[in-house]
Design a protein around this motif. Structure first.
Motif, PDB file in Angstrom:
ATOM      1  N   LEU A 143       0.846  -1.186   0.000  1.00  0.00           N
ATOM      2  CA  LEU A 143       0.000   0.000   0.000  1.00  0.00           C
ATOM      3  C   LEU A 143       0.886   1.242   0.000  1.00  0.00           C
ATOM      4  O   LEU A 143       1.893   1.302   0.708  1.00  0.00           O
ATOM      5  N   THR A 144       0.501   2.244  -0.777  1.00  0.00           N
ATOM      6  CA  THR A 144       1.364   3.409  -0.978  1.00  0.00           C
ATOM      7  C   THR A 144       1.075   4.560  -0.020  1.00  0.00           C
ATOM      8  O   THR A 144       1.814   5.539  -0.007  1.00  0.00           O
ATOM      9  N   GLY A 145      -0.009   4.448   0.752  1.00  0.00           N
ATOM     10  CA  GLY A 145      -0.371   5.550   1.629  1.00  0.00           C
ATOM     11  C   GLY A 145      -1.055   5.070   2.881  1.00  0.00           C
ATOM     12  O   GLY A 145      -1.478   3.917   2.997  1.00  0.00           O
ATOM     13  N   VAL A 146      -1.183   5.998   3.842  1.00  0.00           N
ATOM     14  CA  VAL A 146      -1.855   5.706   5.101  1.00  0.00           C
ATOM     15  C   VAL A 146      -2.678   6.924   5.497  1.00  0.00           C
ATOM     16  O   VAL A 146      -2.226   8.065   5.369  1.00  0.00           O
ATOM     17  N   GLU A 147      -3.896   6.688   5.918  1.00  0.00           N
ATOM     18  CA  GLU A 147      -4.762   7.764   6.393  1.00  0.00           C
ATOM     19  C   GLU A 147      -4.609   7.908   7.897  1.00  0.00           C
ATOM     20  O   GLU A 147      -4.625   6.908   8.626  1.00  0.00           O
ATOM     21  N   ILE A 148      -4.466   9.156   8.355  1.00  0.00           N
ATOM     22  CA  ILE A 148      -4.395   9.410   9.787  1.00  0.00           C
ATOM     23  C   ILE A 148      -5.388  10.509  10.145  1.00  0.00           C
ATOM     24  O   ILE A 148      -5.807  11.292   9.296  1.00  0.00           O
ATOM     25  N   GLY A 149      -5.753  10.566  11.413  1.00  0.00           N
ATOM     26  CA  GLY A 149      -6.638  11.609  11.895  1.00  0.00           C
ATOM     27  C   GLY A 149      -5.873  12.887  12.183  1.00  0.00           C
ATOM     28  O   GLY A 149      -4.636  12.936  12.144  1.00  0.00           O
ATOM     29  N   THR A 150      -6.617  13.922  12.508  1.00  0.00           N
ATOM     30  CA  THR A 150      -6.022  15.235  12.778  1.00  0.00           C
ATOM     31  C   THR A 150      -5.424  15.333  14.177  1.00  0.00           C
ATOM     32  O   THR A 150      -4.565  16.184  14.431  1.00  0.00           O
ATOM     33  N   THR A 151      -5.905  14.507  15.086  1.00  0.00           N
ATOM     34  CA  THR A 151      -5.345  14.395  16.432  1.00  0.00           C
ATOM     35  C   THR A 151      -5.377  12.930  16.827  1.00  0.00           C
ATOM     36  O   THR A 151      -6.078  12.115  16.217  1.00  0.00           O
ATOM     37  N   VAL A 152      -4.636  12.592  17.872  1.00  0.00           N
ATOM     38  CA  VAL A 152      -4.597  11.213  18.359  1.00  0.00           C
ATOM     39  C   VAL A 152      -4.841  11.244  19.862  1.00  0.00           C
ATOM     40  O   VAL A 152      -3.943  11.545  20.643  1.00  0.00           O
ATOM     41  N   ASN A 153      -6.082  11.013  20.253  1.00  0.00           N
ATOM     42  CA  ASN A 153      -6.431  11.028  21.676  1.00  0.00           C
ATOM     43  C   ASN A 153      -5.957  12.304  22.371  1.00  0.00           C
ATOM     44  O   ASN A 153      -5.400  12.269  23.467  1.00  0.00           O
ATOM     45  N   GLY A 154      -6.183  13.423  21.708  1.00  0.00           N
ATOM     46  CA  GLY A 154      -5.809  14.705  22.290  1.00  0.00           C
ATOM     47  C   GLY A 154      -4.409  15.169  21.946  1.00  0.00           C
ATOM     48  O   GLY A 154      -4.065  16.324  22.223  1.00  0.00           O
TER      49      GLY A 154
END
Length: 360
Positions: A143-154
Motif C-alpha cells: 500500500l502506498t499511503g496511510v490515512e491518519i486523523g487530525t489528532t490522536v487522543n488529544g
C-alpha cells in the motif's frame, strides 16, 4: 470512456470491506465499527448504535466500479472510513483491527482490475505498533499511503510521541493522508450541523496542518509526503494571517513558511469552482488533485469533475492546470516524490491506457 476525454484520478474516496477477517468484534466491547450490508442499503454501526446509512458502493467492488464508469473516473484511491481510525481503543485490539482492515483493503484493490489503489491505517495510539503496521502495509501489502486523523487522543500531530511514525513514513516513502475525525465535532465552539461539516472539519484539517508546519514536523522530515483533505480546509484562506502570527509567537523562525506550505498535496473538495484558483495559488499547480469523498456525498463523484470543467471554461484555471488537477498531479504523487508524471505509477498508467484502448 469517450475518445479524447481527459482521464480522471480521484484521490479522496472511502471503502469499508463487508467482512474483516480477524476483526476483534464484540469481545472487545461496543466501540468497534461494523458494517451491516443489504441489497440496496447498508448501515455502519458503532456497537449496536446506527452511525450512518450507506450505499452498496461503500463495500461492493462491482457497484463501485459501475459508479466510477458512470461518472467518468478512471482510477480511484480508496482509504478507510474515518470512523475506523479507532485511536481511543486499547492498543492491542486496535493493532489487530488495523491489520485486518489493511489486508482487506489490499485485497479489494487487487480485485479491481487495476482501477483502485488502497491506502491503509495504523494504530497511532501506540506509536511503536503504528510503525510495525506501517512497515507491514507498505512492505508486505504494497500500500502506498496511510490515512491518519487530525489528532490522536488529544495529541496534536507535532507531539514528540508521534515522531517515530513520521520518521517511518518518510523512510518507507508512504503518503500520509490527513483527514478530520468525528465529523468535525469539537473543532469549533458550536456543535451539530451545519457547523461541524461546514466549519469544524475544515478548521480541524487546518489545525493539523498548522501542527505539521509550525511544530517543525515538515522541517524535520524533508522527504515526508503529506496530503490534506478538503482542499486543505481553512488553511489556504487563513495562511497569510497564520504566517504573520508566526512572527509574533515562539515559532522556529528558520522555517521557510512559503516553501513548507507548498509541500502539501490537497484534494479539490471545496464545492466551489472559484475556490480552485486560491488553492492552486497557495499550494502550487502541481499539488491539487481531484477528490470526491465518494460514496458519502450525493453526486459529488459527478460534480467534482464538473466543477473543474466550469473553472476551466470560465478562465478561473488554465487548460494545463485542469489537466494537472484531473490526473497528472495524482499520477505524480502515486509515482513518488519526483513529481514527474513520466515516472507514473504503472497501475494508474495502465488503467488509463486500457480505457483509452477500449474507447477505440
Amino acid at each position: 470512456m469517450g475518445q479524447g476525454r481527459q482521464p480522471t484520478v480521484d484521490v479522496h474516496a472511502h471503502f469499508l470491506p463487508g467482512h474483516l477477517p480477524g476483526w476483534p468484534g464484540e469481545t472487545a466491547g461496543p466501540r468497534w465499527p461494523r458494517l451491516r450490508t443489504g441489497d440496496t442499503e447498508g448501515q455502519i454501526l458503532i456497537g449496536d448504535s446506527l452511525f450512518r446509512r450507506v450505499r452498496p458502493s461503500l463495500w461492493d467492488v462491482t457497484e463501485r466500479l459501475r459508479e466510477l464508469d458512470e461518472a467518468g473516473i478512471d482510477h480511484q484511491v480508496i482509504s478507510p472510513v474515518p470512523v475506523t481510525l479507532v485511536y481511543d481503543a486499547e492498543p492491542e485490539p486496535a493493532a489487530r483491527y488495523a491489520r485486518a482492515l489493511n489486508e482487506a483493503l489490499a485485497q479489494t484493490a487487487g480485485t479491481s482490475g487495476g482501477r483502485l489503489t488502497a491506502w491503509g491505517t495504523v494504530p497511532l495510539q501506540d506509536p511503536a505498533a503504528a510503525v510495525r503496521e506501517l512497515e507491514h502495509l507498505s512492505g508486505t501489502l504494497g500500500l502506498t499511503g496511510v490515512e491518519i486523523g487530525t489528532t490522536v487522543n488529544g495529541l496534536e500531530l507535532d507531539d514528540e510521541a508521534l515522531t517515530p511514525f513520521f520518521a517511518a513514513a518518510e523512510a518507507t516513502d508512504t503518503i500520509v493522508f490527513v483527514h478530520p475525525m468525528d465529523g468535525g465535532g469539537g473543532a469549533i465552539r458550536r456543535r451539530g450541523q451545519p457547523y461541524d461539516f461546514g466549519l469544524g472539519m475544515l478548521t480541524d484539517t487546518a489545525m493539523a496542518a498548522g501542527a505539521l508546519i509550525f511544530g517543525g514536523v515538515m522541517q524535520r522530515f524533508p522527504r515526508l509526503r503529506v496530503m490534506l483533505s478538503h482542499g486543505g480546509g481553512t488553511l489556504p484562506w487563513a495562511w497569510p494571517r497564520l504566517a504573520r502570527g508566526a512572527r509574533l509567537g515562539d515559532v522556529d523562525h528558520t522555517i521557510d513558511l512559503a516553501a513548507t506550505i507548498r509541500r502539501f498535496w490537497v484534494d479539490s473538495l471545496t464545492f466551489d469552482p472559484g475556490h480552485l484558483r486560491l488553492i492552486i495559488d497557495r499550494f502550487g499547480a502541481d499539488r491539487v488533485m481531484t477528490g470526491t469523498d465518494h460514496p458519502f456525498i450525493t453526486r459529488q463523484i459527478h460534480t467534482a469533475t464538473e466543477e473543474i470543467e466550469t473553472a476551466r471554461r470560465d478562465g478561473t484555471i488554465t487548460d494545463d492546470e485542469s489537466g494537472a488537477l484531473r490526473s497528472a498531479n495524482a499520477v505524480a504523487l502515486l509515482a513518488g516524490r519526483s513529481g514527474d508524471p513520466s515516472t507514473a505509477d504503472s497501475t494508474v498508467d495502465s488503467t488509463v491506457e486500457k480505457k483509452r484502448d477500449d474507447a477505440r
